[in-house]
Write a protein that holds these residues in place. Structure first.
Motif, PDB file in Angstrom:
ATOM      1  N   ASP A   1       2.314 -18.224   1.962  1.00  0.00           N
ATOM      2  CA  ASP A   1       1.075 -17.587   1.479  1.00  0.00           C
ATOM      3  C   ASP A   1       0.898 -16.211   2.124  1.00  0.00           C
ATOM      4  O   ASP A   1       0.484 -15.251   1.459  1.00  0.00           O
ATOM      5  CB  ASP A   1      -0.127 -18.471   1.785  1.00  0.00           C
ATOM      6  N   ARG A   2       1.218 -16.105   3.411  1.00  0.00           N
ATOM      7  CA  ARG A   2       1.091 -14.812   4.083  1.00  0.00           C
ATOM      8  C   ARG A   2       2.090 -13.793   3.512  1.00  0.00           C
ATOM      9  O   ARG A   2       1.771 -12.613   3.334  1.00  0.00           O
ATOM     10  CB  ARG A   2       1.306 -14.971   5.592  1.00  0.00           C
ATOM     11  N   ALA A   3       3.292 -14.272   3.235  1.00  0.00           N
ATOM     12  CA  ALA A   3       4.306 -13.375   2.678  1.00  0.00           C
ATOM     13  C   ALA A   3       3.911 -12.901   1.284  1.00  0.00           C
ATOM     14  O   ALA A   3       4.079 -11.722   0.937  1.00  0.00           O
ATOM     15  CB  ALA A   3       5.659 -14.091   2.631  1.00  0.00           C
ATOM     16  N   ILE A   4       3.356 -13.780   0.466  1.00  0.00           N
ATOM     17  CA  ILE A   4       2.925 -13.413  -0.888  1.00  0.00           C
ATOM     18  C   ILE A   4       1.789 -12.404  -0.828  1.00  0.00           C
ATOM     19  O   ILE A   4       1.777 -11.399  -1.549  1.00  0.00           O
ATOM     20  CB  ILE A   4       2.515 -14.673  -1.670  1.00  0.00           C
ATOM     21  N   ALA A   5       0.854 -12.657   0.091  1.00  0.00           N
ATOM     22  CA  ALA A   5      -0.307 -11.751   0.212  1.00  0.00           C
ATOM     23  C   ALA A   5       0.124 -10.374   0.704  1.00  0.00           C
ATOM     24  O   ALA A   5      -0.456  -9.353   0.304  1.00  0.00           O
ATOM     25  CB  ALA A   5      -1.329 -12.359   1.163  1.00  0.00           C
ATOM     26  N   ALA A   6       1.142 -10.333   1.544  1.00  0.00           N
ATOM     27  CA  ALA A   6       1.572  -9.057   2.128  1.00  0.00           C
ATOM     28  C   ALA A   6       2.529  -8.281   1.234  1.00  0.00           C
ATOM     29  O   ALA A   6       2.805  -7.104   1.477  1.00  0.00           O
ATOM     30  CB  ALA A   6       2.234  -9.303   3.486  1.00  0.00           C
ATOM     31  N   ASN A   7       3.050  -8.927   0.187  1.00  0.00           N
ATOM     32  CA  ASN A   7       4.048  -8.270  -0.664  1.00  0.00           C
ATOM     33  C   ASN A   7       3.727  -8.445  -2.143  1.00  0.00           C
ATOM     34  O   ASN A   7       4.519  -9.031  -2.911  1.00  0.00           O
ATOM     35  CB  ASN A   7       5.446  -8.841  -0.365  1.00  0.00           C
ATOM     36  N   PRO A   8       2.580  -7.942  -2.618  1.00  0.00           N
ATOM     37  CA  PRO A   8       2.208  -8.126  -4.029  1.00  0.00           C
ATOM     38  C   PRO A   8       3.205  -7.462  -4.982  1.00  0.00           C
ATOM     39  O   PRO A   8       3.406  -7.958  -6.098  1.00  0.00           O
ATOM     40  CB  PRO A   8       0.832  -7.462  -4.111  1.00  0.00           C
TER      41      PRO A   8
ATOM     42  N   VAL B   1       6.427  -7.309  -4.669  1.00  0.00           N
ATOM     43  CA  VAL B   1       7.561  -8.206  -4.840  1.00  0.00           C
ATOM     44  C   VAL B   1       7.185  -9.355  -5.764  1.00  0.00           C
ATOM     45  O   VAL B   1       7.964  -9.746  -6.654  1.00  0.00           O
ATOM     46  CB  VAL B   1       8.041  -8.754  -3.472  1.00  0.00           C
ATOM     47  N   VAL B   2       6.007  -9.886  -5.579  1.00  0.00           N
ATOM     48  CA  VAL B   2       5.531 -10.975  -6.446  1.00  0.00           C
ATOM     49  C   VAL B   2       5.498 -10.508  -7.894  1.00  0.00           C
ATOM     50  O   VAL B   2       5.878 -11.237  -8.824  1.00  0.00           O
ATOM     51  CB  VAL B   2       4.144 -11.455  -5.987  1.00  0.00           C
ATOM     52  N   GLU B   3       5.050  -9.257  -8.116  1.00  0.00           N
ATOM     53  CA  GLU B   3       4.975  -8.724  -9.469  1.00  0.00           C
ATOM     54  C   GLU B   3       6.358  -8.640 -10.106  1.00  0.00           C
ATOM     55  O   GLU B   3       6.539  -8.951 -11.287  1.00  0.00           O
ATOM     56  CB  GLU B   3       4.329  -7.330  -9.442  1.00  0.00           C
ATOM     57  N   LYS B   4       7.382  -8.245  -9.294  1.00  0.00           N
ATOM     58  CA  LYS B   4       8.751  -8.182  -9.811  1.00  0.00           C
ATOM     59  C   LYS B   4       9.245  -9.571 -10.215  1.00  0.00           C
ATOM     60  O   LYS B   4       9.887  -9.738 -11.259  1.00  0.00           O
ATOM     61  CB  LYS B   4       9.681  -7.594  -8.760  1.00  0.00           C
ATOM     62  N   VAL B   5       8.941 -10.562  -9.370  1.00  0.00           N
ATOM     63  CA  VAL B   5       9.356 -11.926  -9.688  1.00  0.00           C
ATOM     64  C   VAL B   5       8.705 -12.392 -10.984  1.00  0.00           C
ATOM     65  O   VAL B   5       9.355 -12.961 -11.871  1.00  0.00           O
ATOM     66  CB  VAL B   5       9.011 -12.885  -8.529  1.00  0.00           C
ATOM     67  N   ASN B   6       7.401 -12.123 -11.104  1.00  0.00           N
ATOM     68  CA  ASN B   6       6.661 -12.566 -12.287  1.00  0.00           C
ATOM     69  C   ASN B   6       7.087 -11.822 -13.542  1.00  0.00           C
ATOM     70  O   ASN B   6       6.879 -12.301 -14.667  1.00  0.00           O
ATOM     71  CB  ASN B   6       5.159 -12.389 -12.068  1.00  0.00           C
TER      72      ASN B   6
ATOM     73  N   LYS C   1      12.269 -11.048 -12.650  1.00  0.00           N
ATOM     74  CA  LYS C   1      13.320 -10.695 -11.683  1.00  0.00           C
ATOM     75  C   LYS C   1      13.281 -11.674 -10.502  1.00  0.00           C
ATOM     76  O   LYS C   1      12.812 -11.359  -9.418  1.00  0.00           O
ATOM     77  CB  LYS C   1      13.123  -9.270 -11.180  1.00  0.00           C
ATOM     78  N   PRO C   2      13.735 -12.917 -10.730  1.00  0.00           N
ATOM     79  CA  PRO C   2      13.633 -13.959  -9.689  1.00  0.00           C
ATOM     80  C   PRO C   2      14.418 -13.620  -8.419  1.00  0.00           C
ATOM     81  O   PRO C   2      14.099 -14.106  -7.339  1.00  0.00           O
ATOM     82  CB  PRO C   2      14.206 -15.208 -10.378  1.00  0.00           C
ATOM     83  N   ALA C   3      15.457 -12.769  -8.528  1.00  0.00           N
ATOM     84  CA  ALA C   3      16.241 -12.427  -7.340  1.00  0.00           C
ATOM     85  C   ALA C   3      15.414 -11.707  -6.291  1.00  0.00           C
ATOM     86  O   ALA C   3      15.736 -11.729  -5.099  1.00  0.00           O
ATOM     87  CB  ALA C   3      17.443 -11.566  -7.735  1.00  0.00           C
ATOM     88  N   ALA C   4      14.324 -11.061  -6.762  1.00  0.00           N
ATOM     89  CA  ALA C   4      13.472 -10.336  -5.820  1.00  0.00           C
ATOM     90  C   ALA C   4      12.800 -11.270  -4.827  1.00  0.00           C
ATOM     91  O   ALA C   4      12.322 -10.828  -3.773  1.00  0.00           O
ATOM     92  CB  ALA C   4      12.415  -9.538  -6.583  1.00  0.00           C
ATOM     93  N   ALA C   5      12.799 -12.570  -5.126  1.00  0.00           N
ATOM     94  CA  ALA C   5      12.162 -13.542  -4.216  1.00  0.00           C
ATOM     95  C   ALA C   5      12.867 -13.594  -2.874  1.00  0.00           C
ATOM     96  O   ALA C   5      12.302 -14.074  -1.883  1.00  0.00           O
ATOM     97  CB  ALA C   5      12.141 -14.923  -4.858  1.00  0.00           C
TER      98      ALA C   5
ATOM     99  N   LEU D   1       8.779 -21.903  -2.119  1.00  0.00           N
ATOM    100  CA  LEU D   1       8.428 -20.615  -2.714  1.00  0.00           C
ATOM    101  C   LEU D   1       8.624 -20.651  -4.228  1.00  0.00           C
ATOM    102  O   LEU D   1       7.779 -20.148  -4.997  1.00  0.00           O
ATOM    103  CB  LEU D   1       9.267 -19.492  -2.104  1.00  0.00           C
ATOM    104  N   ASN D   2       9.732 -21.220  -4.677  1.00  0.00           N
ATOM    105  CA  ASN D   2       9.983 -21.318  -6.112  1.00  0.00           C
ATOM    106  C   ASN D   2       8.881 -22.115  -6.803  1.00  0.00           C
ATOM    107  O   ASN D   2       8.430 -21.759  -7.907  1.00  0.00           O
ATOM    108  CB  ASN D   2      11.344 -21.954  -6.391  1.00  0.00           C
ATOM    109  N   ALA D   3       8.467 -23.196  -6.133  1.00  0.00           N
ATOM    110  CA  ALA D   3       7.375 -24.010  -6.705  1.00  0.00           C
ATOM    111  C   ALA D   3       6.088 -23.216  -6.755  1.00  0.00           C
ATOM    112  O   ALA D   3       5.315 -23.279  -7.732  1.00  0.00           O
ATOM    113  CB  ALA D   3       7.202 -25.285  -5.899  1.00  0.00           C
ATOM    114  N   LYS D   4       5.827 -22.433  -5.707  1.00  0.00           N
ATOM    115  CA  LYS D   4       4.609 -21.652  -5.618  1.00  0.00           C
ATOM    116  C   LYS D   4       4.560 -20.589  -6.726  1.00  0.00           C
ATOM    117  O   LYS D   4       3.504 -20.336  -7.324  1.00  0.00           O
ATOM    118  CB  LYS D   4       4.540 -20.993  -4.245  1.00  0.00           C
ATOM    119  N   LEU D   5       5.720 -19.937  -6.978  1.00  0.00           N
ATOM    120  CA  LEU D   5       5.762 -18.859  -7.943  1.00  0.00           C
ATOM    121  C   LEU D   5       6.135 -19.330  -9.346  1.00  0.00           C
ATOM    122  O   LEU D   5       6.141 -18.533 -10.296  1.00  0.00           O
ATOM    123  CB  LEU D   5       6.768 -17.790  -7.493  1.00  0.00           C
ATOM    124  N   GLY D   6       6.442 -20.595  -9.471  1.00  0.00           N
ATOM    125  CA  GLY D   6       6.777 -21.127 -10.782  1.00  0.00           C
ATOM    126  C   GLY D   6       8.090 -20.666 -11.326  1.00  0.00           C
ATOM    127  O   GLY D   6       8.232 -20.409 -12.543  1.00  0.00           O
TER     128      GLY D   6
END
Length: 498
Positions: free
Chosen positions: A447-454, A456-461, A464-468, A492-497
């Protein structure tokens, strides 16, 4: 004439080194070579003596059959001819640690002669010819007290312990060794190392170099490059580690080259190796065979091993080192380069022992040629001298296999083991190194990593799953490397779907 050393590359550009090695092996017999006294190492001084090994008048020696058997096995393993008839001789010289004022040895009639073995250095095979392997007895031990160096110079008095006097020795003497100049010291080290492995396999000695049961005398001379006449040799005595064999020979090459370049002459002498300073110093003028006044030992009958006995002993020999290396390389799936690194790093036996205890070959090689080799180099010791052995490597690798540690944490465990912090389990507890695989702390870190790297999350969504991978790296950093990476990826994969 006093001279400084020259750089080794400069010395080898001008001169070709010529070597001869004499390796002294204390046998692991329960009694001495010519009497029934025990041979236990470390006993109180002068408690393992009798009239025979003290050379008292009227005491007569008897040959130790097990000592003869061990000598024959060593000779056979070195592809030597075994004498059908040989004698002991008296080698006369006068030192306080020689209670008889002579050493019972063999001179012109050794039990084994004309042998050979091969060593591999940097992928190249070099044949080492064996002049002889002969039987003799060890001397006592002198301790010089009151000086700064432990040597007789400057000492106030000396003490002699005769426990070692009479312990069975085999002296293995090579013929002249001439190899490419740059390989000379490494070939010598490889020979002594391989000899130690062979003697262990034969079970004729514990070959503890730190206790003096395997000692090497290194004879070195130089001749101008491209010439054939041999130079005057020096003999550096009682070098007692593989690394020191290589260092002592290298030093003598650089010292002798400096003497010759300065117009001086090399003295035929024995020299002492100083482990702390890495230099040799003069001992005494080297004696020739005539000076020892050899003559046949009148109190011992000749040794005449039957051909049947010799062949019985031949049948007990272990696999030849070269054949064993080839077999192990094939079994382990190592490349020639990987096997060369194992041999050059003196890691073969530790790796064999580790694999025999259940560790995969690749993992055993990784630790012995990685963390442990690095520590040995930093401390200036051989792998066998480290306080970590195959059993500890097995324990650490088992924790990795179980998921308690990853490789990064395992390296920290080895660091603790080398520092004497206890068993692997104790090091893990003291340093807090156990891998975190509980979902709770890992989810919090995610959760801290997701909050600190929006971004990167946007790229995954956005597909671009490799960005995870960047998020996994952030979690591992947050957890100080103590997270189970596979578990982190799963959560993480479960969290980001994805």
């Amino acid at each position: 004439m006093t001279a400084e050393v020259v750089a080794i590359d400069d010395a080898l550009a001008q001169y070709d080194p010529v070597m001869g090695l004499e390796v002294h092996v204390e046998l692991n017999t329960k009694s001495k070579m010519f009497c029934g006294c025990p041979t236990e190492f470390g006993a109180p001084p002068n408690t393992q003596t009798c009239p025979v090994c003290l050379g008292l008048p009227g005491a007569l020696p008897v040959v130790n059959r097990r000592g003869v058997e061990s000598a024959i096995k060593i000779g056979l393993a070195l592809n030597c001819e075994i004498a059908e008839w040989c004698r002991f001789a008296r080698k006369n010289y006068f030192y306080p640690d020689m209670p008889k004022n002579f050493q019972t040895s063999q001179y012109d009639e050794p039990i084994a002669f004309n042998g050979w073995t091969e060593v591999v250095v940097d992928g190249e095979t070099y044949r080492i010819e064996i002049e002889r392997a002969h039987m003799e007895e060890d001397t006592g031990k002198s301790t010089h007290v009151g000086g700064a160096t432990g040597r007789i110079q400057g000492a106030s008095h000396s003490l002699v312990d005769y426990n070692r006097a009479g312990i069975p020795l085999i002296e293995i003497v090579t013929k002249t060794i001439e190899v490419p100049p740059a390989k000379a010291a490494a070939v010598a080290r490889a020979f002594v190392s391989q000899l130690r492995d062979l003697l262990l396999a034969l079970d004729v000695s514990d070959v503890r170099m730190d206790q003096g049961s395997l000692r090497c005398d290194a004879n070195v001379s130089l001749k101008p490059s491209g010439t054939t006449a041999l130079g005057t040799r020096t003999e550096t005595k009682n070098v007692n580690s593989f690394r020191s064999v290589e260092r002592a020979i290298t030093y003598e090459i650089t010292r002798q080259a400096a003497v010759l370049n300065a117009g001086g002459k090399i003295l035929q002498e024995t020299r002492h190796w100083h482990e702390d300073t890495g230099i040799t110093t003069s001992g005494r003028e080297k004696s020739d065979a005539d000076d020892y006044r050899y003559f046949p030992e009148p109190d011992l009958v000749p040794v005449a091993p039957s051909r049947e006995w010799v062949e019985e002993l031949r049948a007990t020999l272990p696999e030849a080192p070269s054949l064993r290396r080839a077999r192990l390389q094939e079994e382990w799936g190592f490349t020639d380069l990987e096997m060369r690194d194992v041999i050059n790093g003196n890691a073969l036996e530790p790796i064999v022992a580790t694999i025999d205890l259940g560790v995969a070959a690749a993992a055993a090689k990784k630790w012995w040629l990685g963390e442990l080799a690095r520590a040995a180099n930093e401390q200036g010791v051989d792998l066998a001298e480290l306080p970590v052995g195959p059993a500890e490597v097995v324990q650490v690798q088992k924790l990795v296999d179980e998921g308690t540690l990853n490789d990064k944490l395992a390296r920290q465990v080895f660091e603790g083991l080398l520092a004497g912090e206890g068993t692997p389990a104790e090091v893990i507890e003291k340093r807090g190194l156990a891998l975190v695989s509980d979902d709770g702390p890992l989810i919090e870190a995610i959760d801290r990593a997701i909050a600190a790297n929006p971004d990167v999350v946007e790229k995954v969504n956005s597909g671009k799953p490799a960005a995870a991978g960047a998020l996994i790296g952030a979690v591992m950093k947050d957890m100080r490397g103590q997270a189970d990476a596979a578990k982190v990826r799963e959560l993480l994969n479960a969290k980001l779907g994805i």
